[in-house]
Write a protein that holds these residues in place. Structure first.
Motif, PDB file in Angstrom:
ATOM      1  N   SER A 142      29.191  20.143   4.091  1.00 34.51           N
ATOM      2  CA  SER A 142      27.872  19.560   3.865  1.00 34.51           C
ATOM      3  C   SER A 142      27.140  20.397   2.829  1.00 34.51           C
ATOM      4  O   SER A 142      27.433  21.580   2.634  1.00 34.51           O
ATOM      5  CB  SER A 142      27.058  19.519   5.166  1.00 34.51           C
ATOM      6  N   ALA A 143      26.206  19.772   2.156  1.00 35.94           N
ATOM      7  CA  ALA A 143      25.305  20.452   1.229  1.00 35.94           C
ATOM      8  C   ALA A 143      23.935  19.832   1.402  1.00 35.94           C
ATOM      9  O   ALA A 143      23.819  18.624   1.657  1.00 35.94           O
ATOM     10  CB  ALA A 143      25.788  20.312  -0.208  1.00 35.94           C
ATOM     11  N   TYR A 144      22.897  20.631   1.294  1.00 36.37           N
ATOM     12  CA  TYR A 144      21.580  20.106   1.622  1.00 36.37           C
ATOM     13  C   TYR A 144      20.494  20.920   0.930  1.00 36.37           C
ATOM     14  O   TYR A 144      20.708  22.053   0.487  1.00 36.37           O
ATOM     15  CB  TYR A 144      21.352  20.149   3.139  1.00 36.37           C
ATOM     16  N   GLU A 145      19.326  20.323   0.851  1.00 39.99           N
ATOM     17  CA  GLU A 145      18.100  21.035   0.493  1.00 39.99           C
ATOM     18  C   GLU A 145      16.941  20.345   1.195  1.00 39.99           C
ATOM     19  O   GLU A 145      16.826  19.119   1.193  1.00 39.99           O
ATOM     20  CB  GLU A 145      17.849  21.057  -1.012  1.00 39.99           C
ATOM     21  N   PHE A 146      16.076  21.166   1.804  1.00 43.08           N
ATOM     22  CA  PHE A 146      14.866  20.677   2.450  1.00 43.08           C
ATOM     23  C   PHE A 146      13.681  21.268   1.705  1.00 43.08           C
ATOM     24  O   PHE A 146      13.668  22.452   1.354  1.00 43.08           O
ATOM     25  CB  PHE A 146      14.833  21.091   3.923  1.00 43.08           C
ATOM     26  N   LEU A 147      12.660  20.438   1.500  1.00 41.48           N
ATOM     27  CA  LEU A 147      11.529  20.826   0.657  1.00 41.48           C
ATOM     28  C   LEU A 147      10.221  20.601   1.406  1.00 41.48           C
ATOM     29  O   LEU A 147      10.034  19.573   2.049  1.00 41.48           O
ATOM     30  CB  LEU A 147      11.532  20.014  -0.642  1.00 41.48           C
ATOM     31  N   ARG A 148       9.330  21.586   1.315  1.00 41.13           N
ATOM     32  CA  ARG A 148       7.927  21.403   1.692  1.00 41.13           C
ATOM     33  C   ARG A 148       7.077  21.758   0.479  1.00 41.13           C
ATOM     34  O   ARG A 148       7.357  22.721  -0.236  1.00 41.13           O
ATOM     35  CB  ARG A 148       7.540  22.272   2.880  1.00 41.13           C
ATOM     36  N   ASN A 149       6.009  20.964   0.268  1.00 41.29           N
ATOM     37  CA  ASN A 149       5.203  21.145  -0.935  1.00 41.29           C
ATOM     38  C   ASN A 149       3.746  20.870  -0.601  1.00 41.29           C
ATOM     39  O   ASN A 149       3.426  19.924   0.128  1.00 41.29           O
ATOM     40  CB  ASN A 149       5.692  20.205  -2.038  1.00 41.29           C
ATOM     41  N   SER A 150       2.863  21.705  -1.143  1.00 41.72           N
ATOM     42  CA  SER A 150       1.439  21.548  -0.863  1.00 41.72           C
ATOM     43  C   SER A 150       0.883  20.233  -1.397  1.00 41.72           C
ATOM     44  O   SER A 150      -0.207  19.811  -0.980  1.00 41.72           O
ATOM     45  CB  SER A 150       0.662  22.723  -1.462  1.00 41.72           C
ATOM     46  N   ALA A 151       1.602  19.577  -2.317  1.00 42.09           N
ATOM     47  CA  ALA A 151       1.139  18.284  -2.798  1.00 42.09           C
ATOM     48  C   ALA A 151       1.060  17.267  -1.674  1.00 42.09           C
ATOM     49  O   ALA A 151       0.340  16.264  -1.773  1.00 42.09           O
ATOM     50  CB  ALA A 151       2.071  17.780  -3.908  1.00 42.09           C
ATOM     51  N   LEU A 152       1.792  17.520  -0.593  1.00 41.41           N
ATOM     52  CA  LEU A 152       1.799  16.612   0.551  1.00 41.41           C
ATOM     53  C   LEU A 152       0.897  17.092   1.683  1.00 41.41           C
ATOM     54  O   LEU A 152       0.856  16.477   2.747  1.00 41.41           O
ATOM     55  CB  LEU A 152       3.231  16.452   1.074  1.00 41.41           C
ATOM     56  N   ASP A 153       0.175  18.220   1.474  1.00 40.29           N
ATOM     57  CA  ASP A 153      -0.653  18.810   2.516  1.00 40.29           C
ATOM     58  C   ASP A 153      -2.137  18.614   2.222  1.00 40.29           C
ATOM     59  O   ASP A 153      -2.546  18.400   1.068  1.00 40.29           O
ATOM     60  CB  ASP A 153      -0.376  20.315   2.637  1.00 40.29           C
ATOM     61  N   ALA A 154      -2.940  18.721   3.267  1.00 41.72           N
ATOM     62  CA  ALA A 154      -4.390  18.763   3.114  1.00 41.72           C
ATOM     63  C   ALA A 154      -4.849  20.219   3.068  1.00 41.72           C
ATOM     64  O   ALA A 154      -4.148  21.122   3.535  1.00 41.72           O
ATOM     65  CB  ALA A 154      -5.061  18.033   4.278  1.00 41.72           C
ATOM     66  N   ALA A 155      -6.022  20.442   2.494  1.00 47.41           N
ATOM     67  CA  ALA A 155      -6.596  21.794   2.486  1.00 47.41           C
ATOM     68  C   ALA A 155      -6.927  22.201   3.918  1.00 47.41           C
ATOM     69  O   ALA A 155      -7.320  21.372   4.742  1.00 47.41           O
ATOM     70  CB  ALA A 155      -7.849  21.825   1.618  1.00 47.41           C
ATOM     71  N   ASP A 156      -6.771  23.498   4.217  1.00 47.00           N
ATOM     72  CA  ASP A 156      -7.048  23.936   5.583  1.00 47.00           C
ATOM     73  C   ASP A 156      -8.539  24.237   5.764  1.00 47.00           C
ATOM     74  O   ASP A 156      -9.334  24.178   4.826  1.00 47.00           O
ATOM     75  CB  ASP A 156      -6.177  25.132   5.970  1.00 47.00           C
ATOM     76  N   PHE A 157      -8.898  24.588   6.996  1.00 48.55           N
ATOM     77  CA  PHE A 157     -10.307  24.783   7.337  1.00 48.55           C
ATOM     78  C   PHE A 157     -10.949  25.885   6.501  1.00 48.55           C
ATOM     79  O   PHE A 157     -12.071  25.735   6.005  1.00 48.55           O
ATOM     80  CB  PHE A 157     -10.413  25.122   8.832  1.00 48.55           C
ATOM     81  N   PHE A 158     -10.260  27.010   6.346  1.00 49.17           N
ATOM     82  CA  PHE A 158     -10.848  28.153   5.656  1.00 49.17           C
ATOM     83  C   PHE A 158     -11.018  27.881   4.166  1.00 49.17           C
ATOM     84  O   PHE A 158     -11.966  28.360   3.548  1.00 49.17           O
ATOM     85  CB  PHE A 158      -9.987  29.396   5.881  1.00 49.17           C
ATOM     86  N   GLU A 159     -10.107  27.123   3.594  1.00 51.15           N
ATOM     87  CA  GLU A 159     -10.254  26.760   2.185  1.00 51.15           C
ATOM     88  C   GLU A 159     -11.479  25.871   2.011  1.00 51.15           C
ATOM     89  O   GLU A 159     -12.277  26.064   1.084  1.00 51.15           O
ATOM     90  CB  GLU A 159      -8.998  26.057   1.699  1.00 51.15           C
ATOM     91  N   ASN A 160     -11.636  24.883   2.877  1.00 48.09           N
ATOM     92  CA  ASN A 160     -12.803  24.009   2.778  1.00 48.09           C
ATOM     93  C   ASN A 160     -14.092  24.773   3.033  1.00 48.09           C
ATOM     94  O   ASN A 160     -15.103  24.571   2.345  1.00 48.09           O
ATOM     95  CB  ASN A 160     -12.679  22.857   3.786  1.00 48.09           C
ATOM     96  N   ALA A 161     -14.089  25.669   4.045  1.00 46.11           N
ATOM     97  CA  ALA A 161     -15.308  26.389   4.412  1.00 46.11           C
ATOM     98  C   ALA A 161     -15.769  27.331   3.314  1.00 46.11           C
ATOM     99  O   ALA A 161     -16.964  27.581   3.174  1.00 46.11           O
ATOM    100  CB  ALA A 161     -15.074  27.169   5.703  1.00 46.11           C
ATOM    101  N   ASN A 162     -14.842  27.865   2.529  1.00 51.38           N
ATOM    102  CA  ASN A 162     -15.193  28.849   1.499  1.00 51.38           C
ATOM    103  C   ASN A 162     -15.122  28.275   0.086  1.00 51.38           C
ATOM    104  O   ASN A 162     -15.218  29.017  -0.887  1.00 51.38           O
ATOM    105  CB  ASN A 162     -14.263  30.057   1.605  1.00 51.38           C
ATOM    106  N   GLY A 163     -14.969  26.972  -0.020  1.00 51.35           N
ATOM    107  CA  GLY A 163     -14.956  26.341  -1.325  1.00 51.35           C
ATOM    108  C   GLY A 163     -13.781  26.720  -2.188  1.00 51.35           C
ATOM    109  O   GLY A 163     -13.888  26.715  -3.422  1.00 51.35           O
ATOM    110  N   LEU A 164     -12.668  27.069  -1.572  1.00 50.77           N
ATOM    111  CA  LEU A 164     -11.489  27.464  -2.325  1.00 50.77           C
ATOM    112  C   LEU A 164     -10.599  26.253  -2.590  1.00 50.77           C
ATOM    113  O   LEU A 164     -10.548  25.319  -1.774  1.00 50.77           O
ATOM    114  CB  LEU A 164     -10.686  28.508  -1.551  1.00 50.77           C
ATOM    115  N   PRO A 165      -9.907  26.259  -3.700  1.00 52.11           N
ATOM    116  CA  PRO A 165      -8.949  25.171  -3.928  1.00 52.11           C
ATOM    117  C   PRO A 165      -7.784  25.265  -2.938  1.00 52.11           C
ATOM    118  O   PRO A 165      -7.516  26.329  -2.373  1.00 52.11           O
ATOM    119  CB  PRO A 165      -8.478  25.414  -5.364  1.00 52.11           C
ATOM    120  N   LYS A 166      -7.121  24.170  -2.733  1.00 50.09           N
ATOM    121  CA  LYS A 166      -5.976  24.139  -1.824  1.00 50.09           C
ATOM    122  C   LYS A 166      -4.901  25.101  -2.308  1.00 50.09           C
ATOM    123  O   LYS A 166      -4.503  25.086  -3.467  1.00 50.09           O
ATOM    124  CB  LYS A 166      -5.424  22.716  -1.726  1.00 50.09           C
TER     125      LYS A 166
END
Length: 819
Positions: free
Chosen positions: A263-287
């Motif tokens: 078998s051969a594989y690759e699994f990917l996670r990317n912030s393009a598919l995520d929402a900003a977290d609480f601390f980023e929103n609370a402090n006005g930081l970009p995702k």
């Protein structure tokens, strides 16, 4: 490895190949036992029983004894065809599935007829257990490989079993000293401590240096594609299992088959598919950016069909994850000596002509209400300017928010080979290697923090069948686990690598603690450095013998356990100030200097575990099996090879006078570690669809060096820091005057009575745990069953630790005891 150790292990291995001598081991394969009967229920002696592995075509065979009883031990998990042949009876073929470490009861009723005639029977894997009282569960290979797993951590599936919970999130990997408790999977099984569990891979113990679960810096176990399956034993397991008083996670790696597969594989996670977290929103930081790539491949097949098989797997992980940090830093006014009171009202300004102490000035004459020391002003470089608002109501501090990249690369390799020499001899060997690093900015974005975690090991096992009623398996293994941290590989702020900020020559900026400010954790080498290395050398042997209706397993273990620790801890020193005003005026409350690094040695702690056991699974009746076991497991008293042990003999000993114990324990608390275990499995309706099971046992928790090494390494006389108290806080003439930090401190080694000393109860008691259970299982359909169970445990003389830095030798509690 030490050549003497290699010679000893090879000698023991050779001995096990020659005779079925008991030296313990837990066989990781499955065991099938049962009785062959005729249509009237009479036993059939001399019947041939053969188990063929469908994937590899390897055949294991035996004959029934005079009681019609047979036993096939150490079968690899997988699908099998069982063929039972007896003169005057039709050959019966059954298709069944075996799981890792399982004890399968398979009784066969024959039909009169010519043996050339075959009756094919397909039987589903049993949903109830009629051979053992152990409470356990199995996670099959298909579940391991096909269930969605965040991080592809196969060990996390253990939490699917009743009575198993994860306690992994007690501390972040970035907490000071957090890796001392291990960074791998932390499981409580049956309510027991994570350090009481044993993790086995192909029968070899792979616990890490803290005796907790193995894992990477992210707390994960890669190699999903390399795991055939694993079981979790949660209560009252049999006497062949040792080195544990909690639960057992027992895994076996995949082997090659007669068909090439991969078998051969690759699994990917990317912030393009995520929402900003609480601390980023609370402090006005970009995702924050998040990239995780997990990739790899596996392959296996025959080298020599039906004889030699090989399997290999590689998995890599590359992760870059933005982590939001929020630090409290001095406000612009505070840096200029303009402080507000607790309600946010400015304090009265000092006169413009106010005479500040030497080296101090009023940064803004007419507005500054406190002087600012010129040396302290240089340390402002370690406190970035606030960018996320002031902290009210005083407004003397502000928030500095930033997103730092957490970078983790990891590489995991494993391989396994299986060889069939003959119907009587098989051999298998496996090897694994895992290394991961964790790097991210510290809490104020001054230096990079780093942890390095690695492990590797191998196992070799040979199984020999002496006769249909006697088989033996011997196994040799090695496991190594190390963790280096907290390292500081690079400076983000150039000042963090500038020795002009150091307390003494060739050091960097010390740690600084100020109320209301996020602690500055120092420049390079300023973190709490602790480097662990565990090496275990393991020899096991299991013999299985059929005696009438008794299936007797007996054997033994030898484990050499070597744990090393190098712990200079905070190399640059620490300065504490009582208030923001004192900080600005360079009035230190106390300063701890760097340790004498020349005197800090690596502590080499050694011990050995020797054990033997006998386990009798007695089929009293066709519907009743008794599990009777006894284990004896002794550990030698841990020692430090260079004599680096100095413990207070009593908690009231005056450290100025001594003497100190040069040993951990005055007697061996494991001398009487006899562990009886008993259980039963009963089929009350004689139809194989209901099981009433119960049992109880005694399990010992060994006093291993991981409980002792950290306290021994961080206390006097092996780790002494020079200290000094500010003159404003002491009447001692040797004190730190205002303005003396960091270069003019009268640092001196404190008297013995003011140092930190270690006390270990030399009269330590045997630490043991009772386990007991009672369960009822009922098969509802061919693949569905219902279980109702009660399990319990009780620990006696569990070790504990108490840190009391406020207690002096004169007023210490004489009744306190504990390691």
């Amino acid at each position: 490895m030490n050549p003497k150790i290699i010679k000893m292990m090879l000698g023991l291995l050779l001995l096990g190949l020659v005779i079925p001598a008991p030296l313990k081991a837990q066989v990781s394969g499955a065991m099938v036992t049962g009785t062959v009967t005729d249509p009237s229920g009479g036993v059939i002696a001399g019947a041939q029983v053969a188990a063929k592995n469908v994937a590899t075509s390897l055949v294991s065979s035996t004959t029934t004894n005079s009681d019609g009883f047979y036993n096939l031990p150490n079968l690899l998990p997988g699908d099998y065809q069982f063929a039972v042949t007896a003169s005057g009876f039709t050959t019966k073929v059954l298709s069944i599935t075996l799981t890792v470490g399982a004890k399968r009861a398979l009784d066969v009723s024959m039909v009169v007829g010519p043996s050339q005639q075959t009756v094919q029977v397909t039987e589903q894997a049993p949903t109830i257990q009629l051979a053992s009282s152990t409470i356990s569960g199995v996670v099959e290979g298909s579940e391991v490989r096909e269930l969605p797993l965040n991080g592809r951590d196969w060990a996390s599936l253990a939490t699917l079993q009743p009575g198993v919970v994860s306690v992994r999130t007690h501390e972040s990997v970035t907490q000071v000293g957090s890796h001392a408790r291990g960074l791998g999977m932390q499981l409580s099984i049956g309510g027991n401590r994570p350090q009481q569990n044993t993790y086995r891979l192909n029968g070899i113990i792979i616990n890490d240096y803290s005796n907790a679960g193995p894992g990477s810096v992210l707390g994960q176990n890669l190699g999903v594609d390399a795991i055939q399956e694993f079981s979790v034993l949660t209560s009252n397991y049999t006497s062949e299992y040792g080195f544990t008083s909690g639960g057992v996670v027992n895994a076996i790696s995949r082997s090659g088959t007669n068909q090439f597969h991969g078998s051969a594989y690759e699994f990917l996670r990317n912030s393009a598919l995520d929402a900003a977290d609480f601390f980023e929103n609370a402090n006005g930081l970009p995702k924050a950016a998040f990239r995780r790539n997990q990739f790899g491949g596996s392959a296996g097949g025959p080298i020599w069909k039906d004889k030699v098989f090989i399997f290999g797997d590689y998995e890599g992980l590359r992760q870059s994850k933005g982590i939001t940090h929020v630090a409290n830093v001095p406000s612009p006014n505070a840096r200029n000596g303009i402080l507000d009171d607790a309600n946010g009202n400015p304090l009265p300004a000092l006169p413009s002509n106010f005479a500040c102490p030497p080296g101090s000035t009023l940064p803004v004459p007419g507005q500054s209400n406190t002087c600012v020391d010129g040396t302290i002003a240089k340390f402002f470089t370690f406190y970035p300017a606030f960018n996320a608002g002031l902290i009210g109501p005083s407004n003397n501090t502000g928030r500095y928010a930033f997103s730092g990249a957490q970078v983790v690369p990891e590489n995991y390799y494993t391989t396994r080979a299986d060889v069939k020499f003959s119907d009587q001899d098989t051999l298998n060997g496996s090897w694994y290697y895992d290394r991961s690093t964790f790097t991210q900015p510290d809490g104020t974005n001054q230096v990079l923090d780093q942890f390095v975690v690695g492990r590797q090991g191998f196992s070799v096992e040979e199984t020999h069948v002496f006769s249909p009623g006697l088989a033996n398996a011997i196994r040799f293994g090695y496991n190594s686990s190390y963790a280096d941290g907290q390292l500081t590989p690079a400076a983000i702020n150039a000042a963090a690598k500038d020795p002009s900020f150091g307390i003494s020559q060739n050091l960097f900026a010390p740690r600084i603690n100020v109320p209301g400010l996020t602690p500055f954790r120092g420049g390079l080498n300023g973190q709490s450095v602790q480097n662990y290395l565990l090496q275990t050398y393991q020899v096991y042997d299991d013999a299985v013998r059929n005696i009438g209706k008794h299936n007797v397993k007996f054997g033994g273990t030898v484990i050499l356990y070597h744990l090393n620790l190098f712990a200079p801890f905070i190399e640059d020193g620490t300065a504490s100030f009582a208030s923001m005003s004192d900080f600005l005026n360079n009035v230190a409350h106390n300063v701890t200097g760097p340790p004498d690094l020349a005197a800090v040695k690596t502590h080499h702690n050694h011990t050995s575990v020797i054990a033997g056991y006998v386990q009798d699974d007695w089929k009293v009746r066709s519907s009743l099996t008794l599990n009777l076991g006894l284990r004896y497991e002794i550990e030698t008293i841990p020692t430090e090879t260079n004599g680096l042990v100095a413990n207070m003999p009593t908690i009231t000993t005056d450290p100025n006078l001594g003497p100190f114990n040069k040993f951990y324990f005055s007697h061996n608390p494991t001398n009487k570690n006899f562990e009886p275990r008993i259980g039963f499995a009963w089929d009350p309706f004689h139809n194989g669809k209901t099981a009433v099971r119960g049992g109880a046992g005694l399990f010992d928790s060994l006093p291993l060096p991981y409980e002792l090494v950290i306290n021994n390494a961080q206390t006097s006389p092996f780790h002494v820091n020079a200290i000094v108290t500010g003159c404003a806080f002491t009447s001692n003439p040797t004190c730190a005057p205002q303005g003396s930090f960091p270069h003019a401190l009268p640092l001196t080694n404190p008297p013995a009575s003011a140092q930190t000393w270690n006390y270990v109860d030399t009269n330590i008691k045997r630490n043991y745990i009772y386990q007991y259970n009672l369960s009822v299982q009922r098969q509802l359909t061919g693949s569905l069953s219902l279980t109702v169970a009660y399990t319990g445990s009780r620990g006696i003389h569990n070790p504990f630790q108490l840190d009391d830095r406020t207690r002096s030798a004169a007023d210490a509690c004489p009744g306190l005891a504990g390691p």
